[in-house]
Design an enzyme around this catalytic site. Sequence first.
Site, short mmCIF file in Angstrom:
data_model
loop_
_atom_site.label_atom_id
_atom_site.label_comp_id
_atom_site.label_asym_id
_atom_site.label_seq_id
_atom_site.Cartn_x
_atom_site.Cartn_y
_atom_site.Cartn_z
N TYR A 121 5.43 10.75 -25.03
CA TYR A 121 4.11 11.36 -24.91
C TYR A 121 3.61 11.14 -23.48
O TYR A 121 3.50 10.01 -23.01
CB TYR A 121 3.12 10.75 -25.91
N GLN A 183 -1.61 15.39 -33.23
CA GLN A 183 -0.69 16.40 -33.78
C GLN A 183 0.70 16.32 -33.13
O GLN A 183 1.71 16.56 -33.79
CB GLN A 183 -1.28 17.80 -33.65
N ASN A 206 -4.84 8.73 -25.60
CA ASN A 206 -6.20 8.34 -25.95
C ASN A 206 -6.24 7.65 -27.31
O ASN A 206 -5.20 7.38 -27.91
CB ASN A 206 -7.13 9.56 -25.91
N SER A 229 -5.66 -1.12 -18.40
CA SER A 229 -4.84 -1.72 -17.36
C SER A 229 -5.49 -2.98 -16.78
O SER A 229 -6.71 -3.14 -16.82
CB SER A 229 -4.58 -0.71 -16.25
N GLN A 251 -6.70 -0.83 -9.74
CA GLN A 251 -6.69 -0.84 -11.20
C GLN A 251 -8.04 -0.44 -11.78
O GLN A 251 -8.11 0.20 -12.83
CB GLN A 251 -6.30 -2.23 -11.72
N HIS A 254 -8.66 3.17 -12.80
CA HIS A 254 -7.95 3.71 -13.95
C HIS A 254 -8.89 4.06 -15.09
O HIS A 254 -8.78 5.12 -15.71
CB HIS A 254 -6.94 2.67 -14.48
N GLU A 319 -1.06 -8.11 -17.04
CA GLU A 319 -0.10 -7.00 -16.94
C GLU A 319 0.54 -6.99 -15.55
O GLU A 319 1.76 -6.95 -15.42
CB GLU A 319 -0.84 -5.68 -17.20
N HIS A 320 -0.29 -6.98 -14.52
CA HIS A 320 0.19 -7.02 -13.13
C HIS A 320 -0.33 -8.29 -12.46
O HIS A 320 -1.51 -8.61 -12.58
CB HIS A 320 -0.34 -5.83 -12.33
N ASP A 353 4.34 0.80 -9.33
CA ASP A 353 3.91 1.93 -10.16
C ASP A 353 4.75 3.17 -9.91
O ASP A 353 5.02 3.94 -10.84
CB ASP A 353 2.45 2.27 -9.87
N HIS A 412 25.00 -14.08 -55.10
CA HIS A 412 25.51 -14.31 -53.75
C HIS A 412 26.72 -15.25 -53.81
O HIS A 412 27.74 -15.01 -53.16
CB HIS A 412 24.42 -14.92 -52.86
#
Length: 434
Positions: A121, A183, A206, A229, A251, A254, A319-320, A353, A412
């Site tokens: 996506y 969808q 989103n 982020s 950042q 974003h 994250e970074h 990035d 078993h």
Amino acid sequence: MRIERVQGTVSLRRTIESGTEEQRQAVKRIIDEVRNNGDAALKKYTEMFDGISLHTLAVTQEEIEEAYWLIDEEIVHIIREAAQNIREYHERQRATSWFMTREDGTILGQKVTPLDAVGLYVPGGTAAYPSSVLMNVIPAQVAGVKRIVIVSPPNERGTLPAAVLVAACELGVQEIYKVGGAQAIAALAYGTETIEPVDKIFGPGNIYVALAKREVFGQVDIDMIAGPSEIVVLADETAKPNEIAADLLSQAEHDERAVSIFVTPSLQLALKVEEEVEKQLATLPRKNIAQKAICDYGVIYVTDTMKQAIDVVNELAPEHLEIMTAEPFEQLSDIRHAGAIFLGPYSSEPVGDYFAGTNHVLPTNGTARFSSGLTVDAFMKKSSIVFYSEQAWQQHVEKIAAFARLEGLEAHARAVEERLKRREKQCEQRQSNE
């Protein structure tokens, strides 16, 4: 940005958006309709949400050719070079099958198999994210995935951004569809007349996309539910305030919920960075977004020592993480939790990035404490292999049966002991022959 002396623990952890009940129900309705009505539902929701009436869901060859006309040739070369860097880095991650043999004839191993089909996506609307195409498609190709599908919401012209199409074409992706939102996730999970289902879905979106990914998990696998982020900059007095401020804002632009944090044992540097952030904010095109992020989630933590600063970074598990100190490799060994680590003044976060080759799909919300960024492994699965020789079975059958009975699983135990009957018959046959 506010400046704080560190007192107690710090954290990036925030409640991951789970949406309202109304949003969750809306997503479920969309998924159900796509399952029942296929392409017709995709076209209906594309017209409803994107304002576009589609005759065909698939991107056409004419649209791809037009994209190359719209993109400057120099940009195409940059995309190609970035793709080469990303591929070279990820080639080193490829896992291989292996076997080991014991003296008793037992063979154990691991078979590594790429997924058959994956869906990516790519967020759309007014923005274009060719870097997301590169970061997801290339490790899938390195893993050996045969079928890679891209879905993305159409723009006002009823096609996809030229840069996205060029990036996908440069990588040889054959299936690209002009559909987004919940969808699109439903189509990837359950399939329609045009879009065949995949095994795993990757990529951010989103709140509706995130909720849809949660809803279809189990029917297919998903990569993660990504949060806003984050960047943390760790620096000493040798770092440049203007460079730190620029990286923090990279950042903040974003998302209004993006997190920008600066950690330092130098109060003087902290004050200069605070001043520089305000100065640079004034000229940013996305000033309103960045300013709200900085106001709500921007913090400068001042510590007593560099060791304490490193402890703060490990608590945050960002994250970074940028390390802008006199000797950044010295601090590297003490960093335990970070999605990606950027060392030195020339390794600003955008280098990773877009171009260096490392992957920019990374754990957020403090989850770097226990998870990693996107790698080739995410596009593969591993099967264990067992071959027990008769010698090994004879040596261990009683132990295995005893372990099974310890857990109350008689079937078993009998499953391994059943072979005893064959051995007894073989012994009886040998005795009769004698």
